[in-house]
Design a protein around this motif. Sequence first.
Motif, PDB file in Angstrom:
ATOM      1  N   LYS A 186       0.846  -1.193   0.000  1.00 32.81           N
ATOM      2  CA  LYS A 186       0.000   0.000   0.000  1.00 32.81           C
ATOM      3  C   LYS A 186       0.885   1.247   0.000  1.00 32.81           C
ATOM      4  N   SER A 320      -7.847  -2.737  -1.570  1.00 30.96           N
ATOM      5  CA  SER A 320      -6.760  -2.305  -0.685  1.00 30.96           C
ATOM      6  C   SER A 320      -6.905  -0.839  -0.281  1.00 30.96           C
ATOM      7  N   TRP A 338      -4.758   5.617   0.590  1.00 30.45           N
ATOM      8  CA  TRP A 338      -3.746   4.557   0.473  1.00 30.45           C
ATOM      9  C   TRP A 338      -4.287   3.416  -0.380  1.00 30.45           C
ATOM     10  N   ALA A 339      -3.448   2.828  -1.214  1.00 30.21           N
ATOM     11  CA  ALA A 339      -3.825   1.637  -1.978  1.00 30.21           C
ATOM     12  C   ALA A 339      -2.579   1.050  -2.624  1.00 30.21           C
ATOM     13  N   THR A 340      -2.701  -0.163  -3.137  1.00 31.62           N
ATOM     14  CA  THR A 340      -1.601  -0.766  -3.888  1.00 31.62           C
ATOM     15  C   THR A 340      -1.513  -0.102  -5.259  1.00 31.62           C
TER      16      THR A 340
END
Length: 447
Positions: A186, A320, A338-340
């Motif tokens: 992330k 995610s 937030w994330a991948t």
Amino acid sequence: MKKALKILAVILVIVAMLVAYNYSKLNIISGYSAKNMSSSVFVAGRAPAFTDSTDNSFAPINFARDFVDLQKKYASASVYGLMERKAIYRKGLGSVLIDDDYDITQETPIPFRSNIARMVPYPYGNMKQKDTTFANIDYAKIENEVQYAFAEVDGEDVKKTRAVLVIYKDQIIAEQYAKGFNKDSKILGWSMTKSLLSTMYGVLQYQGKLNVWDKAPVDAWKKDERNAITIHNLLQMNSGLEWEEDYGKISDVTKMLFLEKDMTASQIEKPLVGKPNETWYYSSGTSNLLSGILRKQFANHQEYLDFPYVEFIDKIGMHSMLIEADMEGNYVGSSYGWATPRDWAKFGLLYLHRGDWNGTRIFDDSWVDYITKPTPTSNGRYGGHFWLNAGGFHPDVPKDMYSANGYQGQRIYIIPSKDLVVVRFGLVGKDGTDFNKFLSGICNAIK
């Protein structure tokens, strides 16, 4: 012995001078360090030592010293013992800086999430993509540009790139990560979150629950000249309201992000210094005001928290993704998503496909035209909470390119004429990477 004492005295004097010079900033320095540490550890799952040596290693943030309690899920920071700040982790809402009045025992609503396994290849499911080769792509040139994004200069990692992802016709044609990162890491998008917030408005507009051309529903503006400001003006950062977006000092934006309990209120208090629709100025305060206006569209706090995940984020499989909230439970739409990298790329693909996600419509086709229409006085650089290339800022890249941009060079580039999405994450932006060169090289590799 005397020499050692003299050296120690000099060091103490230097330290004292540094502290005195930055004393007014200490609250923000320790606040940034604590917040970033808490999010990195408890949202992204990274080690405290790694965060200290990378994300928090630049001046003046590196003056702060952090403490992390893995059991109680909080991080604190101070500068030589001064101005200690604390950031706690709340399930579903991420990390938040708190003040002395915050009740850490209070229950907070948790956004509803759904994670349905889809047995089809990425990006529409969880399966591995089939190997596909496109005859019109110069793969060696693509690889050269990816390597450029990671290349060291004179043995130093000045670019500090963490991830690059290139997607053509829904197919990953290049993907690379820095050491310590992978497709499941992330990463904070910073101001790319603004584009997520804009999309929430696009969803409500499509559902007929809101009209961006209406006046902004702000009670404090009803009896003065600010009454003319529309939601559209706010989405285009063109309200004419006073704001200072300077991260190098104590300014409106740093006070909002690191001192305020309710981040949606900071922009409301500002007077007009220009005319709506005639005075473009980039403002994170405007984005968080929009988050507050968004909250008013729902009957209760739980519905507000659920909305982006139920109607948008989880629908396209960005499982995610987590958007952090302030102490009052407002999404920090300016900065804290937030994330991948692969999930961030899905966001770009949603726009590339103009709101249609594999047959499911998330927002109307016309919303893409809306957010890519240049804001007056922005010289073709900005639209509806997206950055544009309409004015040719990247001279060697197609002018239909638009992007979600974040601090330190976080980017999602959408290039419709090339059927292309390019994602880049790192710790240094344009000072380390020539994005015009990087993007034009990728575009030129596709014939």
